[in-house]
Structures are given as structure tokens and as C-alpha cells.
Scaffold this motif. Sequence first.
Motif, PDB file in Angstrom:
ATOM      1  N   UNK A 193       0.826  -1.205   0.000  1.00  0.00           N
ATOM      2  CA  UNK A 193       0.000   0.000   0.000  1.00  0.00           C
ATOM      3  C   UNK A 193       0.866   1.264   0.000  1.00  0.00           C
ATOM      4  N   UNK A 194       2.030   1.171   0.660  1.00  0.00           N
ATOM      5  CA  UNK A 194       2.893   2.341   0.809  1.00  0.00           C
ATOM      6  C   UNK A 194       4.191   2.233  -0.002  1.00  0.00           C
ATOM      7  N   UNK A 195       4.234   1.372  -1.014  1.00  0.00           N
ATOM      8  CA  UNK A 195       5.516   1.220  -1.709  1.00  0.00           C
ATOM      9  C   UNK A 195       5.846   2.466  -2.540  1.00  0.00           C
ATOM     10  N   UNK A 196       7.080   2.530  -3.021  1.00  0.00           N
ATOM     11  CA  UNK A 196       7.578   3.744  -3.688  1.00  0.00           C
ATOM     12  C   UNK A 196       6.767   4.093  -4.928  1.00  0.00           C
ATOM     13  N   UNK A 197       6.341   3.092  -5.663  1.00  0.00           N
ATOM     14  CA  UNK A 197       5.570   3.347  -6.883  1.00  0.00           C
ATOM     15  C   UNK A 197       4.210   3.954  -6.543  1.00  0.00           C
ATOM     16  N   UNK A 322       9.471   2.370  15.036  1.00  0.00           N
ATOM     17  CA  UNK A 322       9.508   2.368  13.576  1.00  0.00           C
ATOM     18  C   UNK A 322      10.890   2.692  13.017  1.00  0.00           C
ATOM     19  N   UNK A 323      10.954   2.842  11.683  1.00  0.00           N
ATOM     20  CA  UNK A 323      12.226   2.999  10.976  1.00  0.00           C
ATOM     21  C   UNK A 323      12.371   4.354  10.295  1.00  0.00           C
ATOM     22  N   UNK A 324      11.437   5.250  10.533  1.00  0.00           N
ATOM     23  CA  UNK A 324      11.455   6.557   9.879  1.00  0.00           C
ATOM     24  C   UNK A 324      12.795   7.266  10.057  1.00  0.00           C
ATOM     25  N   UNK A 325      13.246   7.411  11.293  1.00  0.00           N
ATOM     26  CA  UNK A 325      14.477   8.155  11.564  1.00  0.00           C
ATOM     27  C   UNK A 325      15.695   7.387  11.057  1.00  0.00           C
ATOM     28  N   UNK A 326      15.645   6.057  11.172  1.00  0.00           N
ATOM     29  CA  UNK A 326      16.755   5.224  10.704  1.00  0.00           C
ATOM     30  C   UNK A 326      16.962   5.381   9.196  1.00  0.00           C
ATOM     31  N   UNK A 327      15.846   5.413   8.442  1.00  0.00           N
ATOM     32  CA  UNK A 327      15.950   5.583   6.987  1.00  0.00           C
ATOM     33  C   UNK A 327      16.511   6.956   6.649  1.00  0.00           C
ATOM     34  N   UNK A 328      16.049   7.984   7.361  1.00  0.00           N
ATOM     35  CA  UNK A 328      16.544   9.340   7.102  1.00  0.00           C
ATOM     36  C   UNK A 328      18.061   9.426   7.219  1.00  0.00           C
ATOM     37  N   UNK A 329      18.633   8.631   8.100  1.00  0.00           N
ATOM     38  CA  UNK A 329      20.076   8.692   8.334  1.00  0.00           C
ATOM     39  C   UNK A 329      20.877   7.791   7.399  1.00  0.00           C
ATOM     40  N   UNK A 330      20.181   7.093   6.492  1.00  0.00           N
ATOM     41  CA  UNK A 330      20.878   6.168   5.590  1.00  0.00           C
ATOM     42  C   UNK A 330      21.579   6.881   4.445  1.00  0.00           C
ATOM     43  N   UNK A 331      21.176   8.106   4.152  1.00  0.00           N
ATOM     44  CA  UNK A 331      21.778   8.843   3.045  1.00  0.00           C
ATOM     45  C   UNK A 331      22.030  10.293   3.474  1.00  0.00           C
ATOM     46  N   UNK A 332      22.817  11.007   2.675  1.00  0.00           N
ATOM     47  CA  UNK A 332      23.240  12.359   3.066  1.00  0.00           C
ATOM     48  C   UNK A 332      22.349  13.465   2.528  1.00  0.00           C
ATOM     49  N   UNK A 333      21.608  13.195   1.454  1.00  0.00           N
ATOM     50  CA  UNK A 333      20.784  14.232   0.836  1.00  0.00           C
ATOM     51  C   UNK A 333      19.379  13.689   0.541  1.00  0.00           C
ATOM     52  N   UNK A 334      18.403  14.577   0.404  1.00  0.00           N
ATOM     53  CA  UNK A 334      17.057  14.123   0.041  1.00  0.00           C
ATOM     54  C   UNK A 334      17.020  13.369  -1.285  1.00  0.00           C
ATOM     55  N   UNK A 335      17.794  13.819  -2.269  1.00  0.00           N
ATOM     56  CA  UNK A 335      17.799  13.141  -3.557  1.00  0.00           C
ATOM     57  C   UNK A 335      18.338  11.722  -3.432  1.00  0.00           C
ATOM     58  N   UNK A 336      19.371  11.546  -2.613  1.00  0.00           N
ATOM     59  CA  UNK A 336      19.907  10.196  -2.383  1.00  0.00           C
ATOM     60  C   UNK A 336      18.885   9.320  -1.670  1.00  0.00           C
ATOM     61  N   UNK A 337      18.085   9.907  -0.788  1.00  0.00           N
ATOM     62  CA  UNK A 337      17.028   9.145  -0.129  1.00  0.00           C
ATOM     63  C   UNK A 337      15.996   8.649  -1.140  1.00  0.00           C
ATOM     64  N   UNK A 338      15.611   9.522  -2.068  1.00  0.00           N
ATOM     65  CA  UNK A 338      14.640   9.121  -3.084  1.00  0.00           C
ATOM     66  C   UNK A 338      15.192   8.001  -3.955  1.00  0.00           C
ATOM     67  N   UNK A 339      16.467   8.084  -4.301  1.00  0.00           N
ATOM     68  CA  UNK A 339      17.082   7.025  -5.103  1.00  0.00           C
ATOM     69  C   UNK A 339      17.095   5.704  -4.332  1.00  0.00           C
ATOM     70  N   UNK A 340      17.372   5.760  -3.044  1.00  0.00           N
ATOM     71  CA  UNK A 340      17.357   4.561  -2.205  1.00  0.00           C
ATOM     72  C   UNK A 340      15.962   3.940  -2.176  1.00  0.00           C
ATOM     73  N   UNK A 341      14.954   4.766  -1.924  1.00  0.00           N
ATOM     74  CA  UNK A 341      13.589   4.255  -1.768  1.00  0.00           C
ATOM     75  C   UNK A 341      13.048   3.705  -3.078  1.00  0.00           C
ATOM     76  N   UNK A 342      13.471   4.267  -4.206  1.00  0.00           N
ATOM     77  CA  UNK A 342      13.003   3.782  -5.502  1.00  0.00           C
ATOM     78  C   UNK A 342      13.789   2.557  -5.987  1.00  0.00           C
ATOM     79  N   UNK A 343      14.829   2.173  -5.277  1.00  0.00           N
ATOM     80  CA  UNK A 343      15.559   0.942  -5.604  1.00  0.00           C
ATOM     81  C   UNK A 343      14.641  -0.249  -5.315  1.00  0.00           C
ATOM     82  N   UNK A 344      14.331  -1.089  -6.314  1.00  0.00           N
ATOM     83  CA  UNK A 344      13.396  -2.206  -6.107  1.00  0.00           C
ATOM     84  C   UNK A 344      13.843  -3.193  -5.025  1.00  0.00           C
ATOM     85  N   UNK A 345      15.125  -3.215  -4.702  1.00  0.00           N
ATOM     86  CA  UNK A 345      15.602  -4.152  -3.675  1.00  0.00           C
ATOM     87  C   UNK A 345      15.425  -3.595  -2.263  1.00  0.00           C
TER      88      UNK A 345
END
Length: 419
Positions: A193-197, A322-345
Motif C-alpha cells: 500500500x505504501x511502496x515507492x511506486x 519504527x524505521x522513519x528516523x533510521x531511513x533518514x540517516x541512511x543517506x546524506x541528501x534528500x535526492x539520495x534518499x529518493x534514489x534509495x527508496x526507488x531501488x526495487x531491492x
Amino acid sequence: MKVELLYGKGVLPVEVPDHSVLIEPRYLSGLEDEKQAVLGALRYPIGAPPLRQSVRATDKVAIVISDLTRPTPNHKLVPWLLEELSHVPPEQFVIINGTGTHRDQTREEFVQMLGSEVVDRIRVINHHCHNKEELVKVGVSSFGCDVYLNREYVEADVRIVTGFIEPHFFAGFSGGPKGIMPGIAGIETILTFHNARMIGDPLATWGNMTDNPLQDMAREVNRMCKPHFVLNVTLNKDKEITAVFAGELIETHDRGCAFVKEHAMVPVEERFDVVITSNSGYPLDQNLYQAVKGMSAAHKIVKQGGAILCAAECSDGIPAHGYYFEILKMRRTPQELLELIHDPTFQKFDQWQVQKQAVVMTWADVYMYSSLLDEEVRSAMLKPVSHIETALEQLKTVYGEQMSVAVLPMGPLTIPYVR
């Protein structure tokens, strides 16, 4: 000009430039007699027989409520429902707290949400999306997953869902089907329901019900094990009930959404350099996770490269669960976060909130006024401010003395859009 932003359990007075544009929903007074309006809706519902005559004394009745992050006045609605169904013994009821992926509520919080008389008489449980033993498969979604719902809900003879209808930043509107999906769904179903697509679909946005994949999936899941009756309300900024919608799920929700759209969605002629927003005050502004909604509302009308000033108390912190804050810290920029979340894996629950936040942050700078520590705010890629007025003065050096400013005192209870 002084404005008051909804903030925590009160208001935050802020001095803004006199030429600022104040954007609020059309104010509706609370109903003169809320109880009679609700009982009337239960007795003369939309597209369904009166509730009382639909329920036998021997029926097991499940009532699904929204959790503590929503201002649904269940301390009123549930006692009135129980009064209308007084022929059913208390032991035949179960109240299911639709937590989705959120944390459990404590007994004290249940008393706050429902009143001590209800909590003392009726069994109240938290939904646990990860616990397979508490779930049952009800079908397969055309969106690509098995559909699991809360077992006690599925096995009840009568299923009732309550809710509060307001614009929603990816489902179009809250209330109705969302009480069930994702409120009492299993984690596998919620992740789809909440996937990137789904979240990234341009039609998954404020106030849109046409071909919105989130709303379409929510309704599909509800049809697999449909609530027999829905009781939804709308509220004003004082949390007073302004209208009641009860009866068959889809027709009732459609009517409620049309009502909200008429007074909550406000057109503007052009985007603004700076947009100041709240997150509707408590309970919606009790953590940073939820505050993304206020940022998203402001995003609708801020210029690219502009600034959003968001005021949300965050009395419950980031939050810790939850994992909200953990995900935010996985990348350095918002654009890198979007690329991470759109990665099918990549798949992690709470990624949808990070995705929405990252979209906003790639468009505009986001400043945060809250009770959080500055380092916590910076860790979330946001800019902490201790005084909104000071931040406004500093922004004049970027956008000029006559910078255009819009104010959303009620945050996402108002959905502005460029005409």
C-alpha cells in the motif's frame, strides 16, 4: 500582523509581515447537538438499514477506531454507538485500535481516547500488523500482495469502523476505507500500500479520489471483508463535530469527502517564496513523522527553491518506534534518499513518510519549530529554528523585503492549490 498557529494543545502566536496571505478552510460551527446528530445518522443512514435493527443481541460486534495520532472524537462516538446497541451485552463487543504500523496505546491512553466507562466495560485491543497469529488472509490484491486483516475484525458478526474525514497527503482523503486499510492490515499488505511506486504516483495526492492508487487499493481491500457500517465525522479547528456521515462504506465516504473538499481546499493564484504551516496541533503534531503532512501541505504552494516554516510540537519525539528516523540517516541528501527508496531491492516500513518528506526537501528548504533538540532536527535533514519571527527576518536576505508569504494556521486541515 499576528496569526495563531495550531500547536500542541494550544496555539502559537506569530508575527508575520502585513502583506502575508492567510489561508484557512471555510469555518464551520460545531453542531448544536452532536449526540442527536450522530444518533440520527445511525438511525437514518446512507445506503444501509438503521444500525440497531441490523445487529442481534447474540452478535459479536467489532468496532474499529483510529489511533491516538488522529483527532477522531471516539470518546463521544463509541459511547453513543454502544448506547444505540444497548441490547447487545458488553462482552459481545471488541474495540480494535487501528494502529497500522504505529505503536500500541497504553490503558491510560485508551481512557483518554474512549473514556474510563468504556475501557472498564468493553474489551479494547491494539492491532499488531506484524503478528501473523492475529491476522487472517482475506484475499489477493490486484496491486500485488496477499491481503491480511485483523482476525477479530474478520471473524466478528458485525463490523463497524469509525473515522474522521480530512484531506490526506497521498490517499486523497482520510476516513472511510482507511480505517481498515492500513488501520488493521498486516505488514505485507501495508508495505505494498505504501511502496515507492504507489506513493510516487502523481495522482496519489491531497484531495484526489480519481484513479488514486492508494484510495483504489484501500477500497479493494475493504471489499474483501467489508465493514457492515461506517461512522465518520468532520471537525473544525476546535475539534467540534461539523457533520456526520454514517451507513454503507463507499457512498458514505464519498459524501463526506465531497463535503470536506468544498470547504477545506482553497485555490491561490501563484506560489509563494515562504509558506508558514502548522501540523494541525495535537494529536497530529505529536511527532516529527506526522509533521511531514504539514510540510506536504505547504509544498503545494511554495515556489521551487522557496522556504517552508513548519511548527509542530513533537511532544512524542521523532518518534522512537519504527524505521522513519533510521531511513533518514541512511543517506546524506534528500535526492539520495529518493534514489534509495526507488531501488526495487529496498523495502522498509516507514519509507513512505521519508519519501514524501524527501520530495518536499528537494523542492524547498524546510525549517522546523518544535520541542525537538536542534541536533535531532538536523539529523532529519531539516533546519531548526527557535523563533519563527527571527527566521522570517533572515529569509528576507534571501527573497527580499517584499518576499511573498502564505500562512496555513491549521496546517493540513487546509489544502491550498495553485489555480
